[in-house]
Design a protein around this motif. Structure first.
Motif: not given
Length: 318
Positions: A33-40
Protein backbone atom coordinates in the motif's frame (compact mmCIF):
# COMPACT_ATOMS: atom_id res chain seq x y z
CA UNK A 1 -18.22 -15.48 2.97
CA UNK A 2 -17.04 -17.98 5.56
CA UNK A 3 -14.70 -16.73 8.31
CA UNK A 4 -13.17 -20.17 8.93
CA UNK A 5 -9.37 -19.97 8.88
CA UNK A 6 -7.27 -22.18 6.57
CA UNK A 7 -6.18 -25.53 8.04
CA UNK A 8 -2.56 -24.43 8.19
CA UNK A 9 -3.19 -21.64 10.68
CA UNK A 10 -6.30 -22.65 12.62
CA UNK A 11 -5.06 -25.60 14.67
CA UNK A 12 -1.51 -24.42 15.23
CA UNK A 13 -1.33 -21.51 17.61
CA UNK A 14 -3.96 -19.16 18.95
CA UNK A 15 -1.76 -16.15 18.37
CA UNK A 16 -3.76 -14.27 15.81
CA UNK A 17 -2.45 -10.88 14.79
CA UNK A 18 0.52 -12.22 12.80
CA UNK A 19 -1.52 -14.75 10.84
CA UNK A 20 -4.72 -12.76 10.44
CA UNK A 21 -5.10 -11.70 6.81
CA UNK A 22 -5.47 -8.05 5.99
CA UNK A 23 -4.18 -6.67 9.29
CA UNK A 24 -1.40 -4.20 9.82
CA UNK A 25 0.75 -7.12 10.91
CA UNK A 26 0.76 -8.40 7.34
CA UNK A 27 3.94 -6.64 6.29
CA UNK A 28 3.56 -7.56 2.65
CA UNK A 29 0.06 -6.09 2.37
CA UNK A 30 0.90 -2.94 4.34
CA UNK A 31 4.17 -2.50 2.48
CA UNK A 32 2.49 -2.74 -0.92
CA UNK A 33 0.00 0.00 0.00
CA UNK A 34 2.64 2.52 1.04
CA UNK A 35 5.01 1.43 -1.72
CA UNK A 36 2.30 1.99 -4.31
CA UNK A 37 1.56 5.39 -2.76
CA UNK A 38 5.25 6.26 -2.97
CA UNK A 39 5.37 5.30 -6.64
CA UNK A 40 2.31 7.44 -7.37
CA UNK A 41 3.87 10.38 -5.52
CA UNK A 42 7.03 10.09 -7.62
CA UNK A 43 4.95 10.51 -10.76
CA UNK A 44 2.92 13.43 -9.42
CA UNK A 45 4.37 16.88 -10.32
CA UNK A 46 2.39 18.55 -7.51
CA UNK A 47 3.83 16.13 -4.96
CA UNK A 48 7.35 16.73 -6.22
CA UNK A 49 6.88 20.50 -6.09
CA UNK A 50 5.41 20.32 -2.58
CA UNK A 51 8.21 18.03 -1.37
CA UNK A 52 10.88 20.36 -2.77
CA UNK A 53 9.33 23.37 -1.02
CA UNK A 54 9.00 21.50 2.28
CA UNK A 55 12.57 20.17 2.12
CA UNK A 56 13.97 23.63 1.39
CA UNK A 57 11.92 25.12 4.23
CA UNK A 58 13.09 22.45 6.69
CA UNK A 59 16.74 22.77 5.64
CA UNK A 60 16.63 26.55 6.03
CA UNK A 61 15.09 26.17 9.48
CA UNK A 62 17.62 23.57 10.62
CA UNK A 63 20.63 25.38 9.16
CA UNK A 64 19.59 28.85 10.31
CA UNK A 65 22.74 29.35 12.47
CA UNK A 66 24.89 28.61 9.42
CA UNK A 67 22.87 30.41 6.74
CA UNK A 68 21.89 33.58 8.59
CA UNK A 69 24.53 36.36 8.52
CA UNK A 70 23.34 37.58 11.94
CA UNK A 71 21.39 36.31 14.90
CA UNK A 72 17.63 36.49 15.00
CA UNK A 73 17.63 39.25 17.62
CA UNK A 74 20.73 41.10 16.44
CA UNK A 75 20.42 44.74 15.30
CA UNK A 76 23.55 45.32 13.24
CA UNK A 77 22.16 48.21 11.19
CA UNK A 78 20.68 50.51 13.82
CA UNK A 79 22.92 53.39 12.78
CA UNK A 80 21.39 53.40 9.29
CA UNK A 81 17.78 53.82 10.46
CA UNK A 82 16.16 57.26 10.47
CA UNK A 83 12.52 58.25 11.13
CA UNK A 84 11.95 58.77 7.39
CA UNK A 85 14.26 56.17 5.84
CA UNK A 86 14.63 52.41 6.09
CA UNK A 87 17.29 51.02 3.72
CA UNK A 88 15.89 48.52 1.22
CA UNK A 89 17.28 45.98 -1.22
CA UNK A 90 21.05 46.32 -1.67
CA UNK A 91 21.22 49.93 -0.48
CA UNK A 92 23.83 49.04 2.13
CA UNK A 93 26.63 46.53 1.69
CA UNK A 94 26.13 43.41 3.80
CA UNK A 95 22.34 43.70 3.90
CA UNK A 96 21.03 42.31 0.57
CA UNK A 97 17.35 42.51 1.58
CA UNK A 98 17.70 45.69 3.58
CA UNK A 99 16.91 46.47 7.22
CA UNK A 100 13.76 46.66 9.30
CA UNK A 101 12.62 49.50 11.54
CA UNK A 102 14.71 48.23 14.46
CA UNK A 103 17.91 47.88 12.47
CA UNK A 104 17.76 44.11 12.04
CA UNK A 105 18.92 42.32 8.90
CA UNK A 106 15.79 41.26 7.00
CA UNK A 107 17.48 38.24 5.41
CA UNK A 108 18.61 36.91 8.79
CA UNK A 109 15.17 37.44 10.30
CA UNK A 110 13.47 35.59 7.46
CA UNK A 111 15.84 32.64 7.95
CA UNK A 112 15.41 32.54 11.72
CA UNK A 113 11.67 33.07 11.26
CA UNK A 114 11.55 29.81 9.29
CA UNK A 115 12.92 27.98 12.35
CA UNK A 116 10.35 29.60 14.65
CA UNK A 117 7.47 28.78 12.28
CA UNK A 118 8.64 25.19 11.81
CA UNK A 119 8.94 24.63 15.56
CA UNK A 120 5.48 26.05 16.26
CA UNK A 121 3.92 24.12 13.36
CA UNK A 122 5.40 20.74 14.31
CA UNK A 123 4.79 21.01 18.07
CA UNK A 124 1.23 22.31 17.72
CA UNK A 125 0.35 19.66 15.14
CA UNK A 126 1.84 16.95 17.36
CA UNK A 127 -0.25 18.17 20.30
CA UNK A 128 -3.41 18.26 18.22
CA UNK A 129 -2.65 14.84 16.72
CA UNK A 130 -2.07 13.25 20.14
CA UNK A 131 -5.23 14.73 21.66
CA UNK A 132 -7.38 13.99 18.62
CA UNK A 133 -6.17 10.41 18.31
CA UNK A 134 -6.90 9.79 21.98
CA UNK A 135 -10.47 11.07 21.68
CA UNK A 136 -11.02 9.35 18.33
CA UNK A 137 -9.67 6.07 19.70
CA UNK A 138 -11.96 6.20 22.71
CA UNK A 139 -14.99 7.12 20.60
CA UNK A 140 -14.34 4.62 17.82
CA UNK A 141 -13.16 1.83 20.13
CA UNK A 142 -15.77 1.92 22.88
CA UNK A 143 -18.79 3.32 21.04
CA UNK A 144 -22.08 3.72 22.93
CA UNK A 145 -22.34 6.51 25.47
CA UNK A 146 -18.60 7.19 25.37
CA UNK A 147 -18.84 7.85 21.65
CA UNK A 148 -21.90 10.06 22.10
CA UNK A 149 -20.34 12.25 24.80
CA UNK A 150 -17.02 12.69 23.00
CA UNK A 151 -18.62 13.45 19.65
CA UNK A 152 -20.97 16.03 21.16
CA UNK A 153 -17.99 17.84 22.65
CA UNK A 154 -16.18 17.60 19.33
CA UNK A 155 -19.24 18.97 17.51
CA UNK A 156 -19.29 21.98 19.83
CA UNK A 157 -15.60 22.67 19.17
CA UNK A 158 -16.06 22.24 15.43
CA UNK A 159 -18.86 24.81 15.45
CA UNK A 160 -16.28 27.46 16.35
CA UNK A 161 -13.97 28.60 13.52
CA UNK A 162 -10.49 27.16 13.90
CA UNK A 163 -8.61 30.45 14.14
CA UNK A 164 -11.18 32.00 16.47
CA UNK A 165 -10.88 29.01 18.81
CA UNK A 166 -7.07 29.31 18.76
CA UNK A 167 -7.25 33.04 19.49
CA UNK A 168 -9.63 32.44 22.41
CA UNK A 169 -7.40 29.77 23.96
CA UNK A 170 -4.23 31.84 23.46
CA UNK A 171 -5.92 34.86 25.05
CA UNK A 172 -6.75 32.78 28.13
CA UNK A 173 -3.28 31.21 28.39
CA UNK A 174 -1.44 34.48 27.87
CA UNK A 175 1.29 35.55 25.48
CA UNK A 176 4.23 33.38 24.51
CA UNK A 177 5.28 30.65 22.10
CA UNK A 178 4.09 27.88 24.43
CA UNK A 179 0.61 29.42 24.61
CA UNK A 180 0.51 29.68 20.80
CA UNK A 181 1.50 26.02 20.39
CA UNK A 182 -1.11 24.83 22.87
CA UNK A 183 -3.81 27.05 21.38
CA UNK A 184 -3.19 25.89 17.81
CA UNK A 185 -2.89 22.25 18.89
CA UNK A 186 -6.13 22.40 20.89
CA UNK A 187 -7.98 23.90 17.91
CA UNK A 188 -6.87 20.94 15.77
CA UNK A 189 -7.97 18.22 18.21
CA UNK A 190 -11.61 18.00 16.94
CA UNK A 191 -10.46 17.50 13.34
CA UNK A 192 -8.22 14.55 14.16
CA UNK A 193 -10.72 13.05 16.60
CA UNK A 194 -13.61 12.99 14.11
CA UNK A 195 -11.39 11.71 11.29
CA UNK A 196 -9.94 8.80 13.29
CA UNK A 197 -13.37 7.84 14.67
CA UNK A 198 -14.91 7.79 11.19
CA UNK A 199 -12.01 5.74 9.83
CA UNK A 200 -12.30 3.20 12.67
CA UNK A 201 -16.05 2.85 12.25
CA UNK A 202 -15.59 2.15 8.54
CA UNK A 203 -13.13 -0.64 9.39
CA UNK A 204 -15.27 -2.40 12.00
CA UNK A 205 -17.03 -4.69 9.52
CA UNK A 206 -13.88 -5.62 7.61
CA UNK A 207 -12.98 -9.29 7.13
CA UNK A 208 -9.82 -9.05 9.20
CA UNK A 209 -11.84 -7.82 12.19
CA UNK A 210 -14.24 -10.75 11.87
CA UNK A 211 -11.28 -13.12 11.63
CA UNK A 212 -9.72 -11.61 14.75
CA UNK A 213 -13.00 -12.05 16.65
CA UNK A 214 -13.13 -15.67 15.49
CA UNK A 215 -9.72 -16.20 17.07
CA UNK A 216 -11.12 -14.97 20.36
CA UNK A 217 -9.16 -11.73 20.63
CA UNK A 218 -10.50 -9.20 23.10
CA UNK A 219 -12.17 -6.02 21.81
CA UNK A 220 -9.35 -3.93 23.27
CA UNK A 221 -6.68 -5.93 21.48
CA UNK A 222 -8.60 -5.83 18.21
CA UNK A 223 -8.91 -2.05 18.53
CA UNK A 224 -5.25 -1.40 19.36
CA UNK A 225 -3.58 -4.08 17.22
CA UNK A 226 -5.87 -4.09 14.17
CA UNK A 227 -8.39 -1.24 13.92
CA UNK A 228 -6.03 1.58 14.90
CA UNK A 229 -3.11 0.68 12.56
CA UNK A 230 -5.49 0.23 9.61
CA UNK A 231 -7.34 3.49 10.35
CA UNK A 232 -4.41 5.82 10.93
CA UNK A 233 -3.57 6.49 7.26
CA UNK A 234 -6.10 9.33 6.72
CA UNK A 235 -5.01 10.88 10.02
CA UNK A 236 -1.37 11.01 8.90
CA UNK A 237 -2.42 12.67 5.64
CA UNK A 238 -4.49 15.22 7.57
CA UNK A 239 -1.52 15.95 9.83
CA UNK A 240 0.51 16.90 6.74
CA UNK A 241 -2.22 19.25 5.59
CA UNK A 242 -2.63 20.66 9.10
CA UNK A 243 1.01 21.70 9.18
CA UNK A 244 0.17 24.27 6.52
CA UNK A 245 -2.66 25.77 8.56
CA UNK A 246 -0.52 25.64 11.71
CA UNK A 247 2.11 27.86 10.08
CA UNK A 248 -0.59 30.30 8.98
CA UNK A 249 -2.31 30.26 12.40
CA UNK A 250 1.01 30.86 14.17
CA UNK A 251 1.64 33.89 11.99
CA UNK A 252 -1.92 35.12 12.61
CA UNK A 253 -1.60 34.83 16.40
CA UNK A 254 1.73 36.64 16.34
CA UNK A 255 0.20 39.28 14.08
CA UNK A 256 -2.52 39.80 16.70
CA UNK A 257 0.11 40.23 19.41
CA UNK A 258 -0.42 36.89 21.15
CA UNK A 259 2.96 35.41 20.24
CA UNK A 260 4.87 37.23 22.97
CA UNK A 261 8.56 38.01 22.67
CA UNK A 262 10.27 41.28 21.88
CA UNK A 263 9.28 43.34 18.82
CA UNK A 264 12.62 42.66 17.12
CA UNK A 265 12.40 38.87 17.60
CA UNK A 266 12.56 36.96 14.31
CA UNK A 267 9.17 35.41 13.53
CA UNK A 268 7.22 35.85 10.31
CA UNK A 269 3.94 36.86 11.93
CA UNK A 270 5.66 39.35 14.21
CA UNK A 271 7.54 40.81 11.24
CA UNK A 272 4.19 41.39 9.52
CA UNK A 273 2.82 43.08 12.63
CA UNK A 274 5.54 45.70 12.85
CA UNK A 275 5.69 46.18 9.08
CA UNK A 276 2.17 47.64 8.92
CA UNK A 277 3.33 51.08 10.00
CA UNK A 278 6.12 51.08 7.43
CA UNK A 279 4.13 50.22 4.28
CA UNK A 280 4.57 53.67 2.81
CA UNK A 281 8.33 53.73 3.51
CA UNK A 282 9.38 50.07 3.16
CA UNK A 283 6.61 47.83 1.75
CA UNK A 284 9.06 44.94 1.33
CA UNK A 285 9.00 44.43 5.10
CA UNK A 286 5.43 43.14 4.75
CA UNK A 287 5.74 41.44 1.39
CA UNK A 288 8.76 39.25 2.18
CA UNK A 289 7.43 37.44 5.30
CA UNK A 290 4.01 37.20 3.68
CA UNK A 291 5.52 35.48 0.64
CA UNK A 292 7.46 33.09 2.90
CA UNK A 293 4.28 32.13 4.76
CA UNK A 294 2.34 31.61 1.53
CA UNK A 295 5.03 29.48 -0.14
CA UNK A 296 5.54 27.31 2.94
CA UNK A 297 1.80 26.70 3.35
CA UNK A 298 1.57 25.92 -0.37
CA UNK A 299 4.32 23.29 -0.07
CA UNK A 300 2.65 21.44 2.79
CA UNK A 301 -0.73 21.67 1.05
CA UNK A 302 0.56 20.26 -2.24
CA UNK A 303 2.35 17.41 -0.46
CA UNK A 304 -0.61 16.60 1.78
CA UNK A 305 -3.17 16.64 -1.02
CA UNK A 306 -0.94 14.46 -3.20
CA UNK A 307 -0.45 12.00 -0.35
CA UNK A 308 -4.22 11.87 0.21
CA UNK A 309 -4.84 11.14 -3.46
CA UNK A 310 -2.16 8.44 -3.58
CA UNK A 311 -3.73 6.63 -0.62
CA UNK A 312 -7.33 7.03 -1.79
CA UNK A 313 -8.66 3.63 -2.94
CA UNK A 314 -10.86 5.38 -5.51
CA UNK A 315 -7.83 6.75 -7.33
CA UNK A 316 -5.31 3.97 -6.71
CA UNK A 317 -4.74 1.52 -9.53
CA UNK A 318 -5.89 -1.98 -8.79
Amino acid sequence: MSTTLPPTSAPSSGSGPETTPGTAGDARGGGSLWHEAYLRLRRNPAAIAGAVIVVIFVLIALLAPVLAPYGGDDLPGRQYITPTRIPGFGEIDGFPLGLDRFGGDVLSKLIWGARASLLIGIVSTALGLAGGMLLGLLAGGFGGWVDSIIMRVVDVLLSVPNLLLAVSIAAVLGQGSAAVMIAIGASQVPIFARLLRASMLSQRGADYVLAARTLGLSPGRITISHLLPNSIGPVIVQATLTLATAVIDAAALSFLGLGGGRPETAEWGRMLTYAQNELAVAPQLAFLPGICIAITALGFTLLGESLRESLDPKTRSV
